[in-house]
Design an enzyme around this catalytic site. Structure first.
Site, PDB file in Angstrom:
ATOM      1  N   HIS A 171      -0.452  15.900  31.404  1.00  0.00           N
ATOM      2  CA  HIS A 171       0.404  15.076  30.538  1.00  0.00           C
ATOM      3  C   HIS A 171      -0.258  14.722  29.212  1.00  0.00           C
ATOM      4  O   HIS A 171       0.215  13.843  28.502  1.00  0.00           O
ATOM      5  CB  HIS A 171       0.839  13.806  31.286  1.00  0.00           C
ATOM      6  N   SER A 223       1.940  10.054  43.954  1.00  0.00           N
ATOM      7  CA  SER A 223       3.051   9.999  44.912  1.00  0.00           C
ATOM      8  C   SER A 223       3.713  11.373  45.056  1.00  0.00           C
ATOM      9  O   SER A 223       4.525  11.595  45.941  1.00  0.00           O
ATOM     10  CB  SER A 223       4.083   8.965  44.458  1.00  0.00           C
TER      11      SER A 223
END
Ligand SMILES: [Zn+2]
Length: 270
Positions: A121, A198
């Site tokens: 990212h 997650s």
């Protein structure tokens, strides 16, 4: 936990390739707030819509003013790399981990000494010009915003472009180079170790599925994840505690290592 960690250590030492994928949980002990889930800053403090590519293109001034607040909230209390970052850098130095792929933009893996790093990212400490791709420090860009000059302009002589943070914005595709490297590393690895993610956002959602089909998957997380059912190893707890325990278990597996030396000391001498 101890038995899982000891078994995983044996697997890691014997594996030909080990890639680590990290998410926000790896930086939690450093004071970086999480985006999603309980206590996450999206929804409770900041609206995702204000940080999209569309917003940046439509309203770069407003985007940067909001980004300044977000940046201060995200990184204002960061205490530097924690034991999780240091443990991964040490595992790379030991030749056990080949590369770290991270969803985090905080730069803490690099600061801890990880050499082979893929930042999916981007890197929040850097900003780039939308016209000439000249890179500058985000601190400099934010200083301009604080002084009322938003969006910050490119310092390159003669360039009239403005700057943007060198991170993947919401609504924007990942860099193909970073995505390709992550896929290739995961493909070449016998083991994918996922720490503090997650695994609900692509490509972090699909890499573990492929890894579990081809090799082994290990999950280190404080909470239950969407991919626990696919994992060969699941270790619960704060990564700043569980990863140093893994380092100790790995060192116990490696002949010639100074077993008595604690992880803490071992990482401090680096
Ligand atoms: Zn420029």
């Amino acid at each position: 936990m101890d038995e899982q960690v000891a078994e995983l250590a044996e697997t890691l030492v014997e594996a030909d390739g080990v890639t680590v994928l990290t998410g926000a949980g790896a930086s939690a002990a450093s004071g970086v707030p999480t985006f999603r889930g309980d206590g996450g800053i999206w929804g409770s403090e900041f609206a995702v819509e204000n940080f999209t590519l569309d917003r940046f293109e439509r309203d770069p001034r407003g985007f940067w003013e909001d980004r300044l607040e977000l940046h201060d909230r995200m990184f204002g209390d960061v205490s530097g790399p924690n034991e999780a970052h240091r443990a991964l850098a040490w595992l790379e130095e030991l030749g056990v981990v080949d590369a770290v792929v991270t969803q985090n933009t905080d730069g803490l893996h690099r600061e801890a000494g990880t050499q082979r790093l893929v930042e999916l990212h981007g890197d929040a400490s850097r900003s780039v010009c939308v016209e000439c791709e000249n890179a500058v420090s985000t601190e400099d860009a934010l200083a301009a915003v604080r002084a009322g000059d938003a969006p910050p302009s490119c310092p390159e002589f003669g360039c009239e472009g403005h700057l943007r943070p060198d991170v993947v914005l919401y609504g924007e595709d990942l860099s193909e180079a970073a995505y390709g490297s992550a896929r290739r590393l995961a493909w070449e690895s016998d083991v994918l170790l996922v720490v503090g993610s997650s695994m609900t956002v692509e490509p972090a959602a699909s890499l573990p599925v492929e890894a579990a089909e081809r090799g082994e998957l290990a999950v280190f997380d404080a909470a239950e994840t969407a991919k626990d059912h696919l994992a060969d190893y699941v270790v619960r707890g704060d990564a700043a505690e569980t990863l140093p325990a893994l380092v100790e278990a790995v060192q116990a597996q490696m002949p010639g290592m100074e077993k008595a030396r604690s992880t803490r000391e071992a990482t401090r001498v680096r």
